[in-house]
Design a protein around this motif. Sequence first.
Motif, mmCIF file in Angstrom:
data_model
loop_
_atom_site.group_PDB
_atom_site.id
_atom_site.type_symbol
_atom_site.label_atom_id
_atom_site.label_comp_id
_atom_site.label_asym_id
_atom_site.label_seq_id
_atom_site.Cartn_x
_atom_site.Cartn_y
_atom_site.Cartn_z
ATOM 1 N N GLN A 262 0.824 -1.202 0.000
ATOM 2 C CA GLN A 262 0.000 0.000 0.000
ATOM 3 C C GLN A 262 0.862 1.257 0.000
ATOM 4 O OE1 GLN A 262 -2.675 1.038 -1.198
ATOM 5 N NE2 GLN A 262 -4.167 0.140 0.222
ATOM 6 N N ARG A 263 2.009 1.212 0.645
ATOM 7 C CA ARG A 263 2.938 2.343 0.589
ATOM 8 C C ARG A 263 3.447 2.558 -0.839
ATOM 9 N NH1 ARG A 263 5.159 4.019 5.641
ATOM 10 N NH2 ARG A 263 4.311 2.810 7.392
ATOM 11 N N ILE A 264 3.669 1.457 -1.566
ATOM 12 C CA ILE A 264 4.073 1.584 -2.974
ATOM 13 C C ILE A 264 2.963 2.248 -3.786
ATOM 14 C CG2 ILE A 264 4.697 0.277 -5.037
ATOM 15 C CD1 ILE A 264 5.908 -1.850 -3.184
ATOM 16 N N CYS A 265 1.700 1.866 -3.525
ATOM 17 C CA CYS A 265 0.563 2.491 -4.219
ATOM 18 C C CYS A 265 0.486 3.979 -3.910
ATOM 19 C CB CYS A 265 -0.732 1.792 -3.820
ATOM 20 S SG CYS A 265 -0.858 0.069 -4.352
ATOM 21 N N ILE A 266 0.735 4.342 -2.665
ATOM 22 C CA ILE A 266 0.716 5.761 -2.284
ATOM 23 C C ILE A 266 1.842 6.499 -2.984
ATOM 24 C CG2 ILE A 266 0.980 7.363 -0.357
ATOM 25 C CD1 ILE A 266 -0.319 5.234 1.432
ATOM 26 N N ALA A 267 3.039 5.897 -3.030
ATOM 27 C CA ALA A 267 4.171 6.537 -3.703
ATOM 28 C C ALA A 267 3.897 6.701 -5.194
ATOM 29 C CB ALA A 267 5.428 5.706 -3.476
ATOM 30 N N ARG A 268 3.270 5.714 -5.804
ATOM 31 C CA ARG A 268 2.940 5.825 -7.231
ATOM 32 C C ARG A 268 1.967 6.965 -7.490
ATOM 33 N NH1 ARG A 268 -0.106 0.814 -9.986
ATOM 34 N NH2 ARG A 268 -1.552 1.380 -8.320
ATOM 35 N N ALA A 269 0.986 7.134 -6.599
ATOM 36 C CA ALA A 269 0.012 8.213 -6.782
ATOM 37 C C ALA A 269 0.644 9.590 -6.575
ATOM 38 C CB ALA A 269 -1.160 8.021 -5.825
ATOM 39 N N LEU A 270 1.566 9.701 -5.625
ATOM 40 C CA LEU A 270 2.158 11.008 -5.308
ATOM 41 C C LEU A 270 3.333 11.355 -6.208
ATOM 42 C CD1 LEU A 270 2.115 10.925 -1.398
ATOM 43 C CD2 LEU A 270 0.369 11.757 -2.985
ATOM 44 N N ALA A 271 3.815 10.418 -7.019
ATOM 45 C CA ALA A 271 4.995 10.669 -7.846
ATOM 46 C C ALA A 271 4.753 11.728 -8.911
ATOM 47 C CB ALA A 271 5.447 9.361 -8.503
ATOM 48 N N VAL A 272 3.507 11.942 -9.311
ATOM 49 C CA VAL A 272 3.213 12.924 -10.365
ATOM 50 C C VAL A 272 2.793 14.271 -9.781
ATOM 51 C CG1 VAL A 272 2.617 11.206 -12.105
ATOM 52 C CG2 VAL A 272 0.856 12.010 -10.526
ATOM 53 N N LYS A 273 3.007 14.469 -8.498
ATOM 54 C CA LYS A 273 2.725 15.735 -7.798
ATOM 55 C C LYS A 273 1.253 16.149 -7.921
ATOM 56 C CE LYS A 273 7.424 17.459 -8.577
ATOM 57 N NZ LYS A 273 8.252 18.561 -9.127
ATOM 58 N N PRO A 274 0.325 15.308 -7.449
ATOM 59 C CA PRO A 274 -1.097 15.666 -7.551
ATOM 60 C C PRO A 274 -1.498 16.682 -6.491
ATOM 61 C CG PRO A 274 -0.877 13.598 -6.401
ATOM 62 C CD PRO A 274 0.519 13.997 -6.796
ATOM 63 N N LYS A 275 -2.658 17.284 -6.720
ATOM 64 C CA LYS A 275 -3.266 18.177 -5.739
ATOM 65 C C LYS A 275 -4.480 17.526 -5.067
ATOM 66 C CE LYS A 275 -1.983 22.402 -8.244
ATOM 67 N NZ LYS A 275 -2.498 23.644 -8.876
ATOM 68 N N PHE A 276 -5.111 16.614 -5.785
ATOM 69 C CA PHE A 276 -6.335 15.972 -5.300
ATOM 70 C C PHE A 276 -6.166 14.463 -5.428
ATOM 71 C CE2 PHE A 276 -10.529 14.158 -6.499
ATOM 72 C CZ PHE A 276 -11.198 14.374 -5.303
ATOM 73 N N VAL A 277 -6.452 13.723 -4.345
ATOM 74 C CA VAL A 277 -6.275 12.271 -4.324
ATOM 75 C C VAL A 277 -7.554 11.627 -3.799
ATOM 76 C CG1 VAL A 277 -4.923 10.329 -3.455
ATOM 77 C CG2 VAL A 277 -3.792 12.517 -3.924
ATOM 78 N N VAL A 278 -8.061 10.646 -4.549
ATOM 79 C CA VAL A 278 -9.186 9.835 -4.101
ATOM 80 C C VAL A 278 -8.618 8.607 -3.399
ATOM 81 C CG1 VAL A 278 -11.182 8.469 -4.792
ATOM 82 C CG2 VAL A 278 -10.705 10.631 -5.933
ATOM 83 N N CYS A 279 -8.883 8.476 -2.120
ATOM 84 C CA CYS A 279 -8.429 7.318 -1.332
ATOM 85 C C CYS A 279 -9.597 6.339 -1.223
ATOM 86 C CB CYS A 279 -7.960 7.760 0.054
ATOM 87 S SG CYS A 279 -6.640 8.996 0.032
ATOM 88 N N ASP A 280 -9.587 5.330 -2.074
ATOM 89 C CA ASP A 280 -10.697 4.377 -2.150
ATOM 90 C C ASP A 280 -10.448 3.234 -1.178
ATOM 91 O OD1 ASP A 280 -12.885 2.915 -2.815
ATOM 92 O OD2 ASP A 280 -12.237 2.408 -4.841
ATOM 93 N N GLU A 281 -10.879 3.416 0.072
ATOM 94 C CA GLU A 281 -10.697 2.426 1.142
ATOM 95 C C GLU A 281 -9.248 1.924 1.192
ATOM 96 O OE1 GLU A 281 -13.765 -0.512 1.526
ATOM 97 O OE2 GLU A 281 -15.092 0.550 0.162
ATOM 98 N N PRO A 282 -8.294 2.810 1.408
ATOM 99 C CA PRO A 282 -6.881 2.430 1.315
ATOM 100 C C PRO A 282 -6.391 1.543 2.450
ATOM 101 C CG PRO A 282 -7.071 4.684 2.084
ATOM 102 C CD PRO A 282 -8.461 4.239 1.747
ATOM 103 N N VAL A 283 -7.152 1.423 3.542
ATOM 104 C CA VAL A 283 -6.673 0.638 4.689
ATOM 105 C C VAL A 283 -7.599 -0.526 5.018
ATOM 106 C CG1 VAL A 283 -5.463 2.605 5.701
ATOM 107 C CG2 VAL A 283 -7.848 2.169 6.322
ATOM 108 N N SER A 284 -8.614 -0.769 4.224
ATOM 109 C CA SER A 284 -9.586 -1.814 4.557
ATOM 110 C C SER A 284 -8.989 -3.214 4.459
ATOM 111 C CB SER A 284 -10.811 -1.708 3.643
ATOM 112 O OG SER A 284 -10.443 -1.922 2.292
#
Length: 424
Positions: A262-284
């Motif tokens: 899940q940390r890899i998924c978070i790093a992949r999402a943040l690598a493109v410098k987003p401003k808005f992130v949809v967290c679709d049940e990231p810890v379930s």
Amino acid sequence: MDENTELNITQSPELPADESKTPDADNNIILRVVNLKKFFLTSKEWKIVKVPVAAPEEAKEDAKTETEANDDVKPQEGDGAAEPVEASDEKGDNVETLSGPDAESDTEEKTAPAATKHKLKLERIKTYVKAVNDVSFDMTYGETLGIVGESGCGKSTMGRSILRLHDITGGQVFFEGTDITKLKPREMRKFRTKMQIIFQDPYSSLPPRSPVGEIIGEAVRVHNIVPKADQRDYVLDIMKKCGLQDYYYARYPHEFSGGQRQRICIARALAVKPKFVVCDEPVSALDVSIQAQVINLLKELQDSLNLTYLFISHDLSVVQHISNRVGVMYLGSFVELGNKNDIFDNPMHPYTLALLSAVPVPDPHYKGNRIILQGDIPSPANPPKGCKFHTRCSKCMEICKHVEPKFKDYGNGHYCACHLYPQD
């Protein structure tokens, strides 16, 4: 859409923002969703219906003409599904059966068809699931909006529709003042780096044959986030911020635990410098101890990078910890929306009360008033009239069965759709 399709789109609810404002009037608003609708076509089937034809007086004259015409016309081969198939009833509804001596004479003189005649026609019917129906809300920079509700209420579909991963059926989505619902794929490309998503399942959302460095760096390379010579150092820096070691760069996803994936998924999402992130049940899908680590990581990254989260979850305790505002969804629509303290301390809608009563309390001596909802969730393909929740509500009134409640602000940005409160 097909002429035989009835979507039954209801009147749009009141918006949680001032309708007089233009989408870019408030510079603090990063996202504005207006009457968002997403319907899925689930089935196409044929239904046999009876269609009345010529009146009894005209039937005698048409019978001979129809018989002669049918003798000259040869059947043609083709796709039977392209045109409705018709067949005539052999018997009419008002045919009298004779017996006795008059039966033979009647048989000889009877040349006209039955008194009434019908044709069997195949009519095409489509069924739509109304996953998201008339959802409206605003989000400001740096805030976290938590979305809660039962499974199947449309939370994940709403998040993906906002990102244009699903083509929406109706409504508008404004991102930083731009209506992205009208953009072509080439025009939408520049918004992909500003809007990202963290998927629910870290096991299936990562490509198994790519190393971690390639997974995180692919979008960086495609969108030219940094020069090619600096891409490796940039990816390593993102990994460090997400709690991943440098030597993970060449490893594959199957070598990691659920929390590390899940940390890899978070790093992949943040690598493109987003401003808005949809967290679709990231810890379930994670253990409780790992959930706390990931939630704390998301909060740290939000503070350092000024991120805006749309946080979707079933766990109300997690939503209460991370969110600034909370929206409660039921059967594709919001039933309550407001600040976190208002929702948890002063819930207004009966459905919200039922959800909060199910939250476990770590106290063996605590005896809460658990609200058990009776019945099953209605089908999104055919929602009930009036209030969608009235079939399971213990406070249901007669008006709830016929009139849909308005989604109104009852003070301090606390919106609710319920007939228990004034509607004017």
